[in-house]
Every structure is written in structure tokens, then in C-alpha cells.
Motif scaffolding. Sequence first.
Motif, mmCIF file in Angstrom:
data_model
loop_
_atom_site.group_PDB
_atom_site.id
_atom_site.type_symbol
_atom_site.label_atom_id
_atom_site.label_comp_id
_atom_site.label_asym_id
_atom_site.label_seq_id
_atom_site.Cartn_x
_atom_site.Cartn_y
_atom_site.Cartn_z
ATOM 1 N N ASP A 59 0.805 -1.218 0.000
ATOM 2 C CA ASP A 59 0.000 0.000 0.000
ATOM 3 C C ASP A 59 0.838 1.269 0.000
ATOM 4 O O ASP A 59 0.305 2.363 0.089
ATOM 5 C CB ASP A 59 -0.929 0.010 1.221
ATOM 6 C CG ASP A 59 -2.382 -0.189 0.819
ATOM 7 O OD1 ASP A 59 -2.637 -0.571 -0.336
ATOM 8 O OD2 ASP A 59 -3.265 0.037 1.666
ATOM 9 N N THR A 61 3.677 -0.326 4.485
ATOM 10 C CA THR A 61 2.390 -0.910 4.837
ATOM 11 C C THR A 61 1.924 -1.899 3.776
ATOM 12 O O THR A 61 2.032 -1.634 2.576
ATOM 13 C CB THR A 61 1.324 0.195 5.010
ATOM 14 O OG1 THR A 61 1.733 1.082 6.060
ATOM 15 C CG2 THR A 61 -0.029 -0.396 5.358
ATOM 16 N N TRP A 62 1.397 -3.044 4.249
ATOM 17 C CA TRP A 62 0.785 -4.050 3.379
ATOM 18 C C TRP A 62 -0.632 -4.303 3.882
ATOM 19 O O TRP A 62 -0.841 -4.586 5.067
ATOM 20 C CB TRP A 62 1.585 -5.348 3.400
ATOM 21 C CG TRP A 62 2.856 -5.274 2.617
ATOM 22 C CD1 TRP A 62 3.084 -5.765 1.363
ATOM 23 C CD2 TRP A 62 4.093 -4.673 3.029
ATOM 24 N NE1 TRP A 62 4.375 -5.499 0.970
ATOM 25 C CE2 TRP A 62 5.020 -4.833 1.967
ATOM 26 C CE3 TRP A 62 4.511 -4.013 4.186
ATOM 27 C CZ2 TRP A 62 6.325 -4.358 2.039
ATOM 28 C CZ3 TRP A 62 5.808 -3.537 4.254
ATOM 29 C CH2 TRP A 62 6.702 -3.709 3.191
ATOM 30 N N ALA A 63 -1.612 -4.191 2.994
ATOM 31 C CA ALA A 63 -3.015 -4.365 3.355
ATOM 32 C C ALA A 63 -3.507 -5.733 2.896
ATOM 33 O O ALA A 63 -3.107 -6.233 1.841
ATOM 34 C CB ALA A 63 -3.865 -3.270 2.717
ATOM 35 N N LEU A 103 -0.412 -5.148 7.946
ATOM 36 C CA LEU A 103 0.646 -4.757 8.871
ATOM 37 C C LEU A 103 1.429 -3.557 8.364
ATOM 38 O O LEU A 103 1.418 -3.223 7.182
ATOM 39 C CB LEU A 103 1.590 -5.931 9.151
ATOM 40 C CG LEU A 103 2.449 -6.509 8.025
ATOM 41 C CD1 LEU A 103 3.693 -5.669 7.736
ATOM 42 C CD2 LEU A 103 2.874 -7.928 8.362
ATOM 43 N N HIS A 104 2.122 -2.943 9.315
ATOM 44 C CA HIS A 104 3.022 -1.827 9.028
ATOM 45 C C HIS A 104 4.362 -2.118 9.688
ATOM 46 O O HIS A 104 4.413 -2.526 10.861
ATOM 47 C CB HIS A 104 2.456 -0.513 9.573
ATOM 48 C CG HIS A 104 3.388 0.647 9.418
ATOM 49 N ND1 HIS A 104 4.152 1.136 10.453
ATOM 50 C CD2 HIS A 104 3.701 1.400 8.339
ATOM 51 C CE1 HIS A 104 4.884 2.149 10.024
ATOM 52 N NE2 HIS A 104 4.628 2.329 8.748
ATOM 53 N N ALA A 133 -1.513 -2.585 10.600
ATOM 54 C CA ALA A 133 -1.694 -1.399 9.766
ATOM 55 C C ALA A 133 -2.838 -0.558 10.309
ATOM 56 O O ALA A 133 -3.759 -1.065 10.962
ATOM 57 C CB ALA A 133 -1.980 -1.813 8.325
#
Length: 308
Positions: free
Chosen positions: A104, A108-110, A255-256, A299
Motif C-alpha cells: 500500500d 504498509t501491506w493491506a 501490517l506496518h 496497519a
Amino acid sequence: MLLALCACGPAFAGDPPDADRKAILAMQGGYEVDFAFDETTLLKPGYERAAAERAAGDEAVIVVEDTPAKIVLQHVLVDPKSGHVTKHWRQDWTFEAAKRFEFDGGRTWAVRGIPADLTRGAWTQCVFEVDDAPRYCGTGKWTHERGVSTWTSDTTWRPLPRREYTRRSDYNALEVINRHTIVAGGWTHEQLNTKVLRKADGSREDIVREFGFNDYRKVEDTDFKPAYAYWDATKDYWAKVRARWSALLDVSPGLHLKTKIDGMQLIMALFTQADDVQQDKAVADADIDKAFADWVEPAAVTGAAANR
């Protein structure tokens, strides 16, 4: 609302074709690898094409998990002269996955659902960093026309590659189509990349296209025993690490990473623990938990994510 497993739970009840599974499993083994990246079409006025990049290495690809609808392959680099081993990237393949993680921006991964028409009959490949942190996923079908097995992904986003993020600030994401092909004596990984500056207002500036070509050629005269020995000694530890990543990547919002862009704070913490395990030193679960608490967090929930 919590989402189901990211790229883990199949969305449909169909069995994966045997030819697909055979193609994925054909990527295991010991390889001499050439990595080549060439910028091609210039998209931004005034941009000057960067020099071509070349690298090479020797890599063992090890099957970590093999179930009907999921195959996990771990790559381990080895220096044939010294026997030095480095845990490299990992690729997970899930048939008709319901969810996957998507880059993202920033760190960050959504976690998002995969459209039914995209995942039906298709495999989702998710790729992970050396410390099993997420990089990108792609979804597509294997084809086996004229005896050649090829998988082509949809178009997805990924962060800057390690080879560039220390020296490039003019773009912040890659828009990518990935293609894997099983060939005589090995396999290839083609990357159709566009280097993009994604802006806070949602607009984008395309910089340049790039073609990546990774050529895996199976070899018989290279000693890969150190790679397999390393994995045998540390695989239980890395399974615990994967479980902690999954706890954040299996549910929305994702997560971030609190690390710098190179991720080295967490990489060094986990690699040090793995080295201890390899030397028969105890690593407590609490030590793994602390590394994650220091550098990984859920996240932020956006309005869009909350409604997925």
C-alpha cells in the motif's frame, strides 16, 4: 471485520490441476542464477536511462510445505567456495486463494479479498523477504501449451527492490507483472516493471519501464549441502517466525513495518536468533515476540479497509 487467511484459504472447492503442481514443484533444486535488470521505455520527459544491472549467485530452492492447494518454496543462497549460507526469499503458492496482501506504499501491506473471477482456477504467489516480511503477491493461471508450463500474474504493486532503495528517491513503487516458466534444465522469472512515483493525492508519475530476467539453471557440480544443513538446523525457528507474520497478514487490515526502508533492524534481530539456533543455543519464544513488538504493528484501519 476480520478477514480469512491471506492467500491461504482456497475460495472454491476445486482440486488444483496436477500439471500446475508439477510445474511449481519443478522449481525446487540447486541452481546457478543470473539476475538481469534493464530499463527500457522512458516515460518521464528528461529522464535518463539507468545502467543495466547484473548479478549472479548459487541458490538452493527447498520445499517447505506441499499440500494439494498450497506449496511453499524457500530459497537459500550458498557461496560454493566458502560454504557461507544466506537465507534468501520465499515464495508461497496457494490455489484459488480468497485473500492476499498488497503493498500500500510506505511500509504498509493491506490484506484484501481477491475477486472471484480472478482467483477461480488460478494460483496466488506471495513473495517474502529474507526475514519472511511481505513483499508482494500476484494471481494468475498456469498454462501448459505445447508442453511449456508458464504462470503469469495480474498487475500488482511491490516496494522498491533491495538493489535500488539505497540510491533511488525518484520513485517509490513498482507496478509489476511477473511470469514464471519451466524450461529444460531449470526455470525463469520475468518481471515487467514500471517504476512509479505514487503521490499522496492518489495521482502517479510513471518514470520508466524495466525488464527483469532471472535465469535459474540447474547444476550438479555445486555443493549445496551447506544450504540444506542450514535449513535443517533452523527450519523450526523460521516456522515460528512465519507464524508471527501470519498472525498479522492473515487478517485485515494487514501490517506496518516500523523499520527503515532496508528493514535491517528486524532482519538482523531475526538472523542473529537463527544463528544462535544453528549453534544449538536456545532462543525463547519471548525473544521472537520482542523483535516483532519492536518493529511490526497492525496497519492503520482506513475507512475502505474497515468496510472490506
